[in-house]
Scaffold this motif. Structure first.
Motif, PDB file in Angstrom:
ATOM      1  N   ASP A  12      -0.204 -10.997  -3.702  1.00  0.00           N
ATOM      2  CA  ASP A  12       0.119 -11.006  -3.305  1.00  0.00           C
ATOM      3  C   ASP A  12      -0.087 -12.117  -2.350  1.00  0.00           C
ATOM      4  O   ASP A  12       1.289 -12.645  -2.138  1.00  0.00           O
ATOM      5  CB  ASP A  12      -0.264  -9.674  -2.859  1.00  0.00           C
ATOM      6  N   THR A  36      -3.413 -17.329  -7.846  1.00  0.00           N
ATOM      7  CA  THR A  36      -4.608 -16.609  -7.572  1.00  0.00           C
ATOM      8  C   THR A  36      -5.654 -17.753  -7.360  1.00  0.00           C
ATOM      9  O   THR A  36      -6.225 -17.014  -6.538  1.00  0.00           O
ATOM     10  CB  THR A  36      -4.662 -14.985  -8.202  1.00  0.00           C
ATOM     11  N   SER A  76      -8.200 -17.706  -4.844  1.00  0.00           N
ATOM     12  CA  SER A  76      -9.663 -17.515  -4.660  1.00  0.00           C
ATOM     13  C   SER A  76     -10.881 -18.580  -3.696  1.00  0.00           C
ATOM     14  O   SER A  76     -11.747 -18.102  -2.966  1.00  0.00           O
ATOM     15  CB  SER A  76     -10.429 -17.410  -6.027  1.00  0.00           C
ATOM     16  N   SER A 114      -3.509  -8.019  -2.022  1.00  0.00           N
ATOM     17  CA  SER A 114      -4.488  -8.286  -3.518  1.00  0.00           C
ATOM     18  C   SER A 114      -4.256  -9.698  -3.358  1.00  0.00           C
ATOM     19  O   SER A 114      -2.995 -10.235  -2.487  1.00  0.00           O
ATOM     20  CB  SER A 114      -3.751  -7.914  -4.877  1.00  0.00           C
ATOM     21  N   HIS A 115      -5.122 -10.730  -4.181  1.00  0.00           N
ATOM     22  CA  HIS A 115      -5.168 -11.765  -4.029  1.00  0.00           C
ATOM     23  C   HIS A 115      -3.787 -12.500  -4.929  1.00  0.00           C
ATOM     24  O   HIS A 115      -3.130 -13.538  -4.174  1.00  0.00           O
ATOM     25  CB  HIS A 115      -6.110 -12.829  -4.695  1.00  0.00           C
ATOM     26  N   ARG A 164     -10.163  -4.328   0.834  1.00  0.00           N
ATOM     27  CA  ARG A 164      -9.631  -4.149   1.943  1.00  0.00           C
ATOM     28  C   ARG A 164      -9.510  -4.850   3.466  1.00  0.00           C
ATOM     29  O   ARG A 164      -8.846  -4.237   4.047  1.00  0.00           O
ATOM     30  CB  ARG A 164      -9.109  -2.668   2.357  1.00  0.00           C
ATOM     31  N   SER A 184       0.455  -0.971   0.337  1.00  0.00           N
ATOM     32  CA  SER A 184      -0.291  -0.197  -0.262  1.00  0.00           C
ATOM     33  C   SER A 184       1.205   1.231   0.125  1.00  0.00           C
ATOM     34  O   SER A 184       2.135   1.400  -0.254  1.00  0.00           O
ATOM     35  CB  SER A 184      -0.676  -0.476   1.293  1.00  0.00           C
TER      36      SER A 184
END
Lengths: 241, 241
Positions: free
Chosen positions: A183, A192, A196, A180-181, A213, A99
């Motif tokens: 990361d 990824t 999920s 994020s997914h 977030r 971030s």
DNA sequence: CGCCATATTGATCGGGGTCAACGGCTGTGG
DNA sequence: CCACAGCCGTTGACCCCGATCAATATGGCG
């Protein structure tokens, strides 16, 4: 310079003197900002100072020539991101902002001086790098032996516990998780797509939910049980046991 | 006390003074022996000293309650096996002998004294634990991103390079590798069956062969290429680069 | 509003796991 | 000197977790 660094150090050693605290704090330069997605320590570089995250999230990572990427650590407020650079000289990994971040630096010269004249503080910095290594061992255990579900649960337990250590999360409340997914996948060593599916399973089990977030642990006991999580290695509580 | 420890430290810092060397050496107790398969540092214990392998092979490992086992480090002659115990107090993993071992110990009190009065040597011990962490990061990268073949090749490159550092292996010659396939599997995070297949593939590719306790690298360049191995992180050569 | 990143879901694929049978080495006792 | 046990490594058959490919939401932002 926020006091999250000092707060973490005191959690690990109550006997840190005010003089040492002041000395450490005054060694830092002014904080600067790094936008999300930008690297601020390059792999292969020879830093002349160590960097602390003042606010925001960062990560250390390494890549293979064909692009495969492994995140080796997440850094939150108060964490050194490259304490090893004090002695290793050449960075064996890169560090980037997840971030928007504020960061501050402490010169190697200042740390050298600490090792010469404040052995107590020096040992505490050494401890800090030893805790980083303990976290790495857990990540390796997870990566080698735990299933994706267990691994994700364990990482979430770790992050929540560390956030709580600096007052950025509290039991029962939601907390900010600006990842994020992609990361998350790079940290777990899975795709990824499977992140999920795994998160949706955690949601189905009523253990954890995460939208955007904002994340929330729905069942702290249950999540720890799935992960087989024992927070002792983080050295963030004072109970001697 | 063999001098492999000192040899490794000097490879990492030529400026270690004879006085510091002597001081370190004289701090060790008499060496003792541990038979293959026996643990000599228990998980959860609170050691009062750190242990060095004088001869033989040992490993650090952690297990999950259902028995899944991850080896987190191999230790050869001259390696500290639990330097982290100086500050972490409680062992987060166990350490056991792979082959018959001789070990020697250095009390935490002696290390504390070193940090108070010999900052140069103290920094070198700190470096030693930082190199351990760098090795862990490579293991994590391997575990998360490399295929079984690449991962095995990388581990073999690491072990060969470290053995060479203490004179226990030389290019072109065979060297002793007293591991079982089960140990190798527990380090890589794969099954023993797949270890067998992976090693047979390395043999087919004319890169590496291993029979019993004797191993040999057939194509050092090729093995490094498959593994994407760069020895810099081990800090075992003096070339400054 | 439309764009581009990011997240979800389904279908199919494949690396490595598991199970099982077999082979080879080493040690021990008859 | 052989018999046999036990452990370790090898090989084959089959299976499953998670990868990959592909299509479809979703959502922040100009």
């Amino acid at each position: 310079m926020s006091d999250h660094l000092i707060r973490q150090l005191i959690l690990r050693d109550r006997s840190l003197t005010p003089a040492s605290r002041h000395r450490l704090n005054s060694g830092f330069g002014p904080s600067t900002t790094v936008p999300a997605g930008e690297d601020f320590v390059a792999k292969g570089s020879r830093p002349k100072h160590c960097t602390v995250v003042v606010s925001g999230w960062a990560c250390s990572y390494d890549t293979l020539p064909d692009g495969r990427r492994q995140i080796t650590a997440f850094h939150i407020s108060g964490d050194f991101v490259d304490l090893q650079s004090f002695r290793l000289k050449r960075m064996d990994q890169g560090v980037g902002a997840i971030s928007d971040c504020r960061i501050a630096t402490l010169s190697h010269a200042a740390i050298l001086d600490i090792t010469e004249t404040d052995p107590h503080l020096a040992r505490l910095l050494w401890l800090s790098s030893l805790v980083d290594a303990a976290v790495l061992r857990q990540w390796l255990l997870s990566s080698g032996q735990r299933s994706a579900l267990e691994h994700a649960a364990h990482l979430l337990c770790e992050l929540f516990t560390r956030l709580r250590g600096v007052g950025m999360a509290a039991p029962g409340e939601s907390f900010e998780l600006p990842l994020s997914h992609a990361d998350f996948a790079a940290a777990l060593g899975i795709s990824t797509v499977h992140v999920s599916r795994t998160l949706s399973e955690l949601r189905t089990l009523n253990l954890f939910q995460w939208r955007g977030r904002e994340a929330q642990i729905l069942d702290w006991e249950g999540l720890q049980r799935v992960a087989n999580f024992d927070p002792a290695y983080l050295m963030l509580s004072d109970d001697p046991r």
